[in-house]
Design an enzyme around this catalytic site. Structure first.
Site, PDB file in Angstrom:
ATOM      1  N   SER A 162       1.002  -1.155  -0.137  1.00 14.80           N
ATOM      2  CA  SER A 162      -0.165   0.025   0.024  1.00 14.80           C
ATOM      3  C   SER A 162       0.930   1.393   0.102  1.00 14.80           C
ATOM      4  CB  SER A 162      -0.911   0.171   1.265  1.00 14.80           C
ATOM      5  OG  SER A 162      -1.342   1.082   1.480  1.00 14.80           O
ATOM      6  N   TYR A 175      -4.499   0.265   9.843  1.00 11.35           N
ATOM      7  CA  TYR A 175      -4.095  -0.391   8.323  1.00 11.35           C
ATOM      8  C   TYR A 175      -2.653   0.077   8.036  1.00 11.35           C
ATOM      9  CZ  TYR A 175      -4.843  -1.106   3.302  1.00 11.35           C
ATOM     10  OH  TYR A 175      -4.644  -1.537   1.921  1.00 11.35           O
TER      11      TYR A 175
END
Length: 279
Positions: A162, A175
């Protein structure tokens, strides 16, 4: 990869926007594809799309953060399709309950002021579950399917990282923490498995829209939220990515000739987001 008709790909999170696209592409190239995820109904939709195009796919509901569940899935894959040689670790994601709605400390989060959701009034059980599914949900499939790859001295693992793997983004502490760990684990596992001829890399998507992120990036009237405007303001290409735009990177990484000397890297596919300070 050569001789794809004899190859088997396992895709976790295969019911999602990005990994379903990867699964369909692998099937179109001749891979027999095992679709793994939490919701069987979503997987079955992808399976039907693949089989309608003449491909081979099976769907298996699995908890990727549970060793026994993934081991059970591996036994099914091995029996029905064969030994996994490509593993896409795409399962994970975030939960709305783990997001703050403020980007910095606000005293209202200490006294319970309505509408303020900061770090200090998050549910730590939800926070922990996000970390668990994103980290152990990559580690455990690598552990389970990687054993056969190591035994066969052949395999490719691609983790889904990510933008959070490079720098923390506001509001998504759990996250971000997890995806930073994915980058580190990718490098560690690549080093560890190199003697077994198993290459391990990661793809770091920039901002791609799925069902969850649409709620963050768009208002009910279809207008962009302030966060979407901020993201696109830092993205030189001024748009969100399309799932199909990950396929070229995936195809390169699974190719034993084109990427034979490539392992332990995290590749951003981000429209230039990491290159721009926004100033």
């Amino acid at each position: 990869m050569n001789n794809t008709q004899t190859k088997v790909a396992v895709v976790t999170g295969a019911g999602g926007t990005l990994c379903s696209e990867m699964a369909r592409s692998l099937a179109a190239q001749g891979f027999k594809v095992a679709l793994l995820g939490r919701t069987l109904e979503k997987l079955k939709l992808v399976e039907e799309q693949i089989t309608a195009q003449g491909g081979t796919a099976i769907s298996i509901a699995v908890d990727v953060s549970n060793n026994e569940s993934v081991t059970e899935a591996k036994n099914i894959v091995k029996k029905e399709l064969g030994i996994c040689t490509v593993l896409i670790n795409g399962a994970g994601g975030n939960q709305m309950e783990a997001l703050t709605n403020t980007t910095e400390f606000n005293e209202g989060e200490l006294d319970g002021t309505d509408g303020i959701k900061g770090f200090f009034n998050l549910d730590m059980n939800v926070f922990q579950s996000v970390i668990n599914v994103n980290t152990m949900g990559t580690v455990i499939p690598s552990f389970v399917f990687g054993k056969d790859m190591a035994a066969q001295k052949n395999g490719v693992i691609i983790n889904i990282a990510s933008m959070n793997s490079y720098r923390p983004l506001t509001k998504v502490g759990a996250y971000g923490m997890a995806k930073a760990g994915i980058a580190n684990f990718t490098q560690w596992l690549a080093t560890y498995l190199a003697p077994a001829n198993v290459r391990v890399n990661a793809i770091a998507p920039g901002f791609f829209l799925n069902e969850r992120s649409k709620k963050i990036m768009y208002n009910e009237d279809g207008s962009q939220t302030a966060r979407a405007e901020n993201v696109l303001g830092h993205t030189p290409m001024k748009r969100f990515g399309e799932a199909s735009e990950l396929i070229g990177c995936m195809n390169w990484l699974i190719d034993d000739k084109a990427a034979s000397f490539v392992t332990g890297i995290v590749i951003p596919v981000d429209g230039g987001f990491l290159s721009s300070s926004g100033v």
